[in-house]
Design a protein around this motif. Structure first.
Motif, PDB file in Angstrom:
ATOM      1  N   PHE A  37       0.648  -1.342   0.409  1.00  0.00           N
ATOM      2  CA  PHE A  37      -0.012  -0.724   0.015  1.00  0.00           C
ATOM      3  C   PHE A  37       0.840   1.759  -0.249  1.00  0.00           C
ATOM      4  CE2 PHE A  37      -4.232  -1.327   2.009  1.00  0.00           C
ATOM      5  CZ  PHE A  37      -4.741  -1.732   0.778  1.00  0.00           C
ATOM      6  N   LEU A  43      -0.026   0.753  -3.617  1.00  0.00           N
ATOM      7  CA  LEU A  43      -1.522   1.042  -4.105  1.00  0.00           C
ATOM      8  C   LEU A  43      -1.838   2.479  -3.758  1.00  0.00           C
ATOM      9  CD1 LEU A  43      -3.098  -2.332  -3.431  1.00  0.00           C
ATOM     10  CD2 LEU A  43      -2.587  -1.439  -5.771  1.00  0.00           C
ATOM     11  N   SER A 191       6.358  -4.684   6.957  1.00  0.00           N
ATOM     12  CA  SER A 191       4.635  -3.423   7.363  1.00  0.00           C
ATOM     13  C   SER A 191       5.661  -2.340   7.416  1.00  0.00           C
ATOM     14  CB  SER A 191       3.981  -4.166   8.619  1.00  0.00           C
ATOM     15  OG  SER A 191       3.065  -3.750   9.161  1.00  0.00           O
ATOM     16  N   SER A 218      11.931   0.619   4.235  1.00  0.00           N
ATOM     17  CA  SER A 218      11.326   1.922   4.774  1.00  0.00           C
ATOM     18  C   SER A 218      11.657   2.132   6.073  1.00  0.00           C
ATOM     19  CB  SER A 218      10.113   2.620   3.900  1.00  0.00           C
ATOM     20  OG  SER A 218       8.986   2.206   4.313  1.00  0.00           O
TER      21      SER A 218
HETATM   22  P1  NAD Z   1       2.415  -1.425   3.869  1.00  0.00           P
HETATM   23  O1  NAD Z   1       1.538  -1.079   2.210  1.00  0.00           O
HETATM   24  O2  NAD Z   1       1.480   0.147   4.318  1.00  0.00           O
HETATM   25  O3  NAD Z   1       3.249  -0.806   4.239  1.00  0.00           O
HETATM   26  C1  NAD Z   1       4.823  -2.169   3.923  1.00  0.00           C
HETATM   27  C2  NAD Z   1       6.265  -1.916   3.871  1.00  0.00           C
HETATM   28  O4  NAD Z   1       7.077  -2.927   3.619  1.00  0.00           O
HETATM   29  C3  NAD Z   1       6.723   0.052   4.327  1.00  0.00           C
HETATM   30  O5  NAD Z   1       6.967   0.156   4.733  1.00  0.00           O
HETATM   31  C4  NAD Z   1       7.634  -1.328   2.345  1.00  0.00           C
HETATM   32  O6  NAD Z   1       8.629  -0.276   3.045  1.00  0.00           O
HETATM   33  C5  NAD Z   1       8.490  -2.016   2.673  1.00  0.00           C
HETATM   34  N1  NAD Z   1       8.572  -3.225   1.870  1.00  0.00           N
HETATM   35  C6  NAD Z   1       7.881  -2.565   0.537  1.00  0.00           C
HETATM   36  N2  NAD Z   1       8.705  -4.145   0.204  1.00  0.00           N
HETATM   37  C7  NAD Z   1       9.303  -5.043   0.944  1.00  0.00           C
HETATM   38  C8  NAD Z   1      10.275  -5.510   0.508  1.00  0.00           C
HETATM   39  N3  NAD Z   1      11.151  -6.635  -0.403  1.00  0.00           N
HETATM   40  N4  NAD Z   1      11.151  -6.004   1.768  1.00  0.00           N
HETATM   41  C9  NAD Z   1      11.324  -5.553   2.863  1.00  0.00           C
HETATM   42  N5  NAD Z   1      10.508  -4.592   3.255  1.00  0.00           N
HETATM   43  C10 NAD Z   1       9.263  -4.160   2.207  1.00  0.00           C
HETATM   44  O7  NAD Z   1       1.786  -2.233   4.711  1.00  0.00           O
HETATM   45  P2  NAD Z   1       1.046  -3.018   5.656  1.00  0.00           P
HETATM   46  O8  NAD Z   1       1.739  -2.605   6.874  1.00  0.00           O
HETATM   47  O9  NAD Z   1       0.942  -4.486   5.614  1.00  0.00           O
HETATM   48  O10 NAD Z   1      -0.321  -1.833   6.020  1.00  0.00           O
HETATM   49  C11 NAD Z   1      -1.661  -2.384   4.689  1.00  0.00           C
HETATM   50  C12 NAD Z   1      -2.268  -2.612   5.029  1.00  0.00           C
HETATM   51  O11 NAD Z   1      -2.566  -3.502   3.946  1.00  0.00           O
HETATM   52  C13 NAD Z   1      -2.359  -4.423   5.413  1.00  0.00           C
HETATM   53  O12 NAD Z   1      -3.881  -4.395   6.511  1.00  0.00           O
HETATM   54  C14 NAD Z   1      -2.987  -5.403   4.746  1.00  0.00           C
HETATM   55  O13 NAD Z   1      -3.966  -6.145   4.903  1.00  0.00           O
HETATM   56  C15 NAD Z   1      -2.944  -4.979   3.066  1.00  0.00           C
HETATM   57  N6  NAD Z   1      -2.446  -5.233   2.249  1.00  0.00           N
HETATM   58  C16 NAD Z   1      -2.423  -6.369   1.545  1.00  0.00           C
HETATM   59  C17 NAD Z   1      -1.663  -7.112   0.853  1.00  0.00           C
HETATM   60  C18 NAD Z   1      -1.489  -8.496   0.192  1.00  0.00           C
HETATM   61  O14 NAD Z   1      -2.183  -8.956   0.949  1.00  0.00           O
HETATM   62  N7  NAD Z   1      -0.082  -8.750  -0.702  1.00  0.00           N
HETATM   63  C19 NAD Z   1      -1.171  -6.077   0.081  1.00  0.00           C
HETATM   64  C20 NAD Z   1      -0.870  -4.877  -0.188  1.00  0.00           C
HETATM   65  C21 NAD Z   1      -2.051  -4.526   1.040  1.00  0.00           C
END
Ligand code: NAD
Length: 252
Positions: A37, A43, A191, A218
């Motif tokens: 996200f 997203l 996360s 990040s």
């Molecule tokens: P977020 O998008 O807020 O944060 C993702 C974090 O992951 C970021 O800080 C980013 O820097 C880090 N990141 C991205 N790729 C990485 C990698 N390869 N290695 C290390 N770090 C990496 O996500 P969140 O905190 O999970 O919150 C978003 C909400 O959206 C959640 O509640 C989730 O349910 C939902 N969501 C789920 C999915 C999924 O099921 N795959 C995808 C998008 C959103």
């Protein structure tokens, strides 16, 4: 790339831990091709009204428009094709290596279980099924993909995905806190820790004196809590950790 000292410290902590709790977020699955996200190309960057759209209020107001947006946001048609990555596989390997691993995931993609993790709590539910709020009927993933607006097989009402939408309670949150607080270490993977109440799990663990570590690309608002902060990709970090755990003498 992260220096060896943090990875060494994390490997040492993991080696000594009988029970490892893992809190994973959307960053866990970006290396499987699923956008998160809040990264720059995540997203959130495409649609600032995401929390409004992916909400129970919007579903109730306009279930047809909800499904159109929801399917687009989560690329539902592609969801069956995503594969677990090195990070998911590392957690399954930790179990095979004799640790108890409780995976508390915010993800809705089902990839932890597909990688072989046996104890997975999907805090925000699952994309793979849906159910009817009117009569309780349920729908599997194939039917969700086939129908533009999935409806209940029993009463034809528009079904709700089995995902915890904004505005809904997180049913398994107490169980997740209990597991994290009974573990020997909490490892956060991918996360931003922006979403509550899940983001309070590391805070409570740190307060209880449980070692807490994070691997995230990040910075997060909670980084000061963590004993170990690894600002790097999950896949490469997990591969290096596994090499260290398999052979402590191995170079990172
Ligand atoms: P977020 O998008 O807020 O944060 C993702 C974090 O992951 C970021 O800080 C980013 O820097 C880090 N990141 C991205 N790729 C990485 C990698 N390869 N290695 C290390 N770090 C990496 O996500 P969140 O905190 O999970 O919150 C978003 C909400 O959206 C959640 O509640 C989730 O349910 C939902 N969501 C789920 C999915 C999924 O099921 N795959 C995808 C998008 C959103």
């Amino acid at each position: 790339m992260t220096g060896n000292s943090e990875l060494d410290a994390l490997a040492t902590r993991l080696r000594g831990a009988k029970h490892i709790a893992v809190l994973s977020g959307a960053g866990m699955s970006t290396e499987s091709g699923i956008p998160d996200f809040r990264s720059a190309n995540g997203l959130w960057a495409r649609d600032m009204s995401l929390p409004e759209v992916v909400s129970i209020a919007y579903f109730r107001r306009n279930p047809v428009a909800f499904w159109q947006a929801f399917k687009d946001i989560f690329r539902i048609k592609l969801a069956g094709g995503y594969q677990p990555n090195a990070g998911h596989r590392f957690l399954a390997w930790l179990e095979q290596a004799g640790h108890r691993v409780s995976v508390l995931t915010q993800n809705i993609d089902g990839l932890h279980a597909r990688a072989g993790s046996r104890e997975v709590i999907e805090l925000h539910g699952s994309l793979l099924s849906a159910h009817c709020l009117a009569c309780g009927g349920s729908l599997g993933f194939e039917a969700i993909v086939e129908q533009d607006v999935p409806v209940c097989p029993d009463c034809a009402a528009v079904v709700k995905p089995d995902v915890v939408l904004y505005g809904e309670a997180v049913p398994a949150i107490e169980e997740a806190f209990g597991l994290a607080l009974s573990a020997d270490i909490l490892l956060v993977l991918g996360s931003s820790l922006e979403v509550g109440p899940v983001n309070l799990i590391p805070l409570e663990c740190a307060r209880a004196g449980i070692p807490v570590a994070i691997i995230n690309l990040s910075a997060t608002g909670f980084d000061a809590l963590f004993d170990i902060v690894i600002r790097d990709g999950i896949g490469s970090s997990c591969q290096r950790l596994q090499a260290l755990l398999e052979d402590p003498a191995s170079a990172c």
